[in-house]
Design a protein around this motif. Structure first.
Motif, PDB file in Angstrom:
ATOM      1  N   THR A  37      12.484  -9.650 -12.778  1.00  0.00           N
ATOM      2  CA  THR A  37      13.673  -9.675 -12.067  1.00  0.00           C
ATOM      3  C   THR A  37      13.707  -8.217 -11.356  1.00  0.00           C
ATOM      4  OG1 THR A  37      14.336  -8.203 -13.940  1.00  0.00           O
ATOM      5  CG2 THR A  37      14.790 -10.650 -14.123  1.00  0.00           C
ATOM      6  N   ALA A  38      12.629  -7.950 -10.679  1.00  0.00           N
ATOM      7  CA  ALA A  38      12.761  -6.480  -9.860  1.00  0.00           C
ATOM      8  C   ALA A  38      13.718  -6.402  -8.692  1.00  0.00           C
ATOM      9  CB  ALA A  38      11.263  -6.418  -9.198  1.00  0.00           C
ATOM     10  N   LEU A  39      14.328  -7.440  -8.257  1.00  0.00           N
ATOM     11  CA  LEU A  39      15.299  -7.327  -7.159  1.00  0.00           C
ATOM     12  C   LEU A  39      16.634  -7.399  -7.743  1.00  0.00           C
ATOM     13  CD1 LEU A  39      13.717  -9.744  -4.516  1.00  0.00           C
ATOM     14  CD2 LEU A  39      13.415  -7.036  -4.811  1.00  0.00           C
ATOM     15  N   ALA A  40      16.965  -7.425  -9.174  1.00  0.00           N
ATOM     16  CA  ALA A  40      18.246  -7.333  -9.913  1.00  0.00           C
ATOM     17  C   ALA A  40      18.856  -5.905 -10.105  1.00  0.00           C
ATOM     18  CB  ALA A  40      18.160  -8.098 -11.128  1.00  0.00           C
ATOM     19  N   ASP A  41      19.961  -5.613 -10.398  1.00  0.00           N
ATOM     20  CA  ASP A  41      20.489  -4.309 -10.536  1.00  0.00           C
ATOM     21  C   ASP A  41      19.928  -3.736 -11.943  1.00  0.00           C
ATOM     22  OD1 ASP A  41      21.618  -4.081  -8.138  1.00  0.00           O
ATOM     23  OD2 ASP A  41      23.395  -5.188  -9.088  1.00  0.00           O
ATOM     24  N   GLU A  42      19.572  -4.446 -12.698  1.00  0.00           N
ATOM     25  CA  GLU A  42      19.195  -3.887 -14.219  1.00  0.00           C
ATOM     26  C   GLU A  42      17.913  -3.156 -14.154  1.00  0.00           C
ATOM     27  OE1 GLU A  42      17.757  -5.656 -18.411  1.00  0.00           O
ATOM     28  OE2 GLU A  42      18.890  -6.862 -17.198  1.00  0.00           O
ATOM     29  N   GLY A  43      18.333  -1.838 -14.377  1.00  0.00           N
ATOM     30  CA  GLY A  43      17.290  -0.796 -14.402  1.00  0.00           C
ATOM     31  C   GLY A  43      16.766  -0.441 -13.213  1.00  0.00           C
ATOM     32  N   GLU A  44      17.661  -0.373 -12.116  1.00  0.00           N
ATOM     33  CA  GLU A  44      17.161  -0.065 -10.626  1.00  0.00           C
ATOM     34  C   GLU A  44      16.893   1.262 -10.676  1.00  0.00           C
ATOM     35  OE1 GLU A  44      16.464  -0.735  -6.927  1.00  0.00           O
ATOM     36  OE2 GLU A  44      16.859  -2.124  -8.272  1.00  0.00           O
ATOM     37  N   ILE A  45      17.771   2.274 -11.027  1.00  0.00           N
ATOM     38  CA  ILE A  45      17.700   3.793 -10.790  1.00  0.00           C
ATOM     39  C   ILE A  45      18.060   4.537 -12.130  1.00  0.00           C
ATOM     40  CG2 ILE A  45      18.175   5.805  -9.213  1.00  0.00           C
ATOM     41  CD1 ILE A  45      18.850   3.934  -7.166  1.00  0.00           C
ATOM     42  N   GLY A  46      17.134   5.509 -12.393  1.00  0.00           N
ATOM     43  CA  GLY A  46      17.270   6.400 -13.378  1.00  0.00           C
ATOM     44  C   GLY A  46      18.274   7.382 -13.033  1.00  0.00           C
ATOM     45  N   ILE A  47      17.832   8.333 -12.218  1.00  0.00           N
ATOM     46  CA  ILE A  47      18.697   9.492 -11.543  1.00  0.00           C
ATOM     47  C   ILE A  47      18.744   9.429 -10.030  1.00  0.00           C
ATOM     48  CG2 ILE A  47      18.917  11.928 -11.315  1.00  0.00           C
ATOM     49  CD1 ILE A  47      17.242  12.262 -14.015  1.00  0.00           C
ATOM     50  N   TYR A  48      19.919   9.214  -9.611  1.00  0.00           N
ATOM     51  CA  TYR A  48      20.168   9.322  -8.315  1.00  0.00           C
ATOM     52  C   TYR A  48      20.956  10.255  -7.478  1.00  0.00           C
ATOM     53  CZ  TYR A  48      21.703   7.138  -3.547  1.00  0.00           C
ATOM     54  OH  TYR A  48      21.812   6.952  -2.321  1.00  0.00           O
ATOM     55  N   VAL A  49      20.894  10.996  -6.644  1.00  0.00           N
ATOM     56  CA  VAL A  49      21.748  12.115  -6.095  1.00  0.00           C
ATOM     57  C   VAL A  49      21.677  12.086  -4.645  1.00  0.00           C
ATOM     58  CG1 VAL A  49      21.886  14.451  -5.757  1.00  0.00           C
ATOM     59  CG2 VAL A  49      21.026  13.704  -8.007  1.00  0.00           C
ATOM     60  N   SER A  50      22.663  11.910  -3.733  1.00  0.00           N
ATOM     61  CA  SER A  50      22.700  11.803  -2.654  1.00  0.00           C
ATOM     62  C   SER A  50      23.615  12.753  -1.985  1.00  0.00           C
ATOM     63  CB  SER A  50      23.063  10.452  -2.109  1.00  0.00           C
ATOM     64  OG  SER A  50      23.217  10.308  -0.829  1.00  0.00           O
ATOM     65  N   THR A  51      23.461  13.527  -1.201  1.00  0.00           N
ATOM     66  CA  THR A  51      24.411  14.700  -0.738  1.00  0.00           C
ATOM     67  C   THR A  51      24.091  15.286   0.496  1.00  0.00           C
ATOM     68  OG1 THR A  51      25.772  16.683  -1.444  1.00  0.00           O
ATOM     69  CG2 THR A  51      23.545  16.535  -2.015  1.00  0.00           C
ATOM     70  N   ALA A  52      24.927  16.017   1.390  1.00  0.00           N
ATOM     71  CA  ALA A  52      24.769  16.908   2.394  1.00  0.00           C
ATOM     72  C   ALA A  52      24.788  18.331   2.100  1.00  0.00           C
ATOM     73  CB  ALA A  52      25.626  16.516   3.433  1.00  0.00           C
ATOM     74  N   TYR A  53      25.526  18.957   1.093  1.00  0.00           N
ATOM     75  CA  TYR A  53      25.620  20.103   0.749  1.00  0.00           C
ATOM     76  C   TYR A  53      25.431  20.214  -0.878  1.00  0.00           C
ATOM     77  CZ  TYR A  53      28.563  20.213   4.980  1.00  0.00           C
ATOM     78  OH  TYR A  53      28.814  20.088   6.108  1.00  0.00           O
ATOM     79  N   LEU A  54      24.346  21.268  -1.115  1.00  0.00           N
ATOM     80  CA  LEU A  54      23.782  21.388  -2.348  1.00  0.00           C
ATOM     81  C   LEU A  54      23.524  23.044  -2.316  1.00  0.00           C
ATOM     82  CD1 LEU A  54      22.927  20.087  -5.068  1.00  0.00           C
ATOM     83  CD2 LEU A  54      20.724  19.881  -3.758  1.00  0.00           C
ATOM     84  N   ASP A  55      23.807  23.834  -3.355  1.00  0.00           N
ATOM     85  CA  ASP A  55      23.375  25.068  -3.341  1.00  0.00           C
ATOM     86  C   ASP A  55      21.983  25.089  -4.217  1.00  0.00           C
ATOM     87  OD1 ASP A  55      23.426  27.729  -3.581  1.00  0.00           O
ATOM     88  OD2 ASP A  55      24.597  27.597  -5.408  1.00  0.00           O
ATOM     89  N   THR A  56      22.035  24.415  -5.472  1.00  0.00           N
ATOM     90  CA  THR A  56      20.934  24.437  -6.300  1.00  0.00           C
ATOM     91  C   THR A  56      20.954  23.268  -7.098  1.00  0.00           C
ATOM     92  OG1 THR A  56      20.989  27.035  -6.675  1.00  0.00           O
ATOM     93  CG2 THR A  56      19.627  25.708  -8.180  1.00  0.00           C
ATOM     94  N   LEU A  57      19.716  22.615  -7.375  1.00  0.00           N
ATOM     95  CA  LEU A  57      19.700  21.563  -8.094  1.00  0.00           C
ATOM     96  C   LEU A  57      18.269  21.396  -9.003  1.00  0.00           C
ATOM     97  CD1 LEU A  57      20.238  18.235  -8.773  1.00  0.00           C
ATOM     98  CD2 LEU A  57      18.973  17.624  -6.928  1.00  0.00           C
TER      99      LEU A  57
END
Length: 189
Positions: A17-37
């Motif tokens: 079921t690799a194309l299904a949504d279940e278990g797709e991403i553990g940690i996701y960050v998307s940004t244009a502004y970021l000081d520290t991560l």
């Protein structure tokens, strides 16, 4: 400052079921502004994409802005099975271990002073693709100051069956279209 630390994430997804949504991403960050991560000391099991960071931009070309500061991805465990070793590619898998990509090629400003990106001391067990970085720039004469350091990681690779048996290029670490950066003291099995 943003921290994602000491999390334990698991999925019951199956490779078929690799194309299904279940278990797709553990940690996701998307940004244009970021000081520290800091994304550190996390355990991610049986999730298709372990850690995904996408640097984005604000505005329209040629006036795209981005301000990405210091980032650390360290001491994470990303694995296909609970113990990291047993199981089969039919039942458990991780497609992408860690992705740290910049979607903006030439932003108006890209980083504060010197803002390294550290990908270090991670353990990736039975992944298809290990660590991927793309489009980061380091130039002491400009505002492009995101230098990638990929050090002291352990990556074990496992072939994954694909629909229609399409061959795929497998890698442990891929730095693609980066200007500046270091890859050292890593182990890829």
């Amino acid at each position: 400052m943003s921290f994602i630390e000491n999390a334990n994430m698991r999925s019951s997804q199956m490779a078929d079921t690799a194309l299904a949504d279940e278990g797709e991403i553990g940690i996701y960050v998307s940004t244009a502004y970021l000081d520290t991560l800091s994304i550190s000391f996390d355990t991610i099991t049986k999730i298709r994409n372990g850690i995904v960071f996408l640097g984005t931009g604000i505005g329209t070309p040629p006036s795209v802005e981005q301000l990405i500061g210091h980032m650390t991805f360290s001491d994470n465990i990303i694995q296909a099975t609970l113990d990291g070793f047993s199981g089969s590619p039919i039942d458990e898998y991780v497609l992408n271990g860690i992705i740290v990509d910049n979607t903006v090629l030439n932003a108006a400003t890209q980083a504060q002073a010197y803002s390294p990106i550290l990908i270090q001391n991670n353990k990736l067990y039975q992944v298809h693709y290990g660590i991927h970085t793309q489009n980061w720039r380091y130039d002491t004469e400009s505002y492009f100051n995101n230098k990638i350091y990929t050090t002291d990681n352990y990556i074990s690779l496992r072939q994954i069956e694909y629909p229609n048996n399409t061959p795929q290029d497998q890698f442990g670490i891929r730095h693609e279209l980066n200007e500046g950066g270091q890859i050292q003291n890593n182990t890829v099995d």
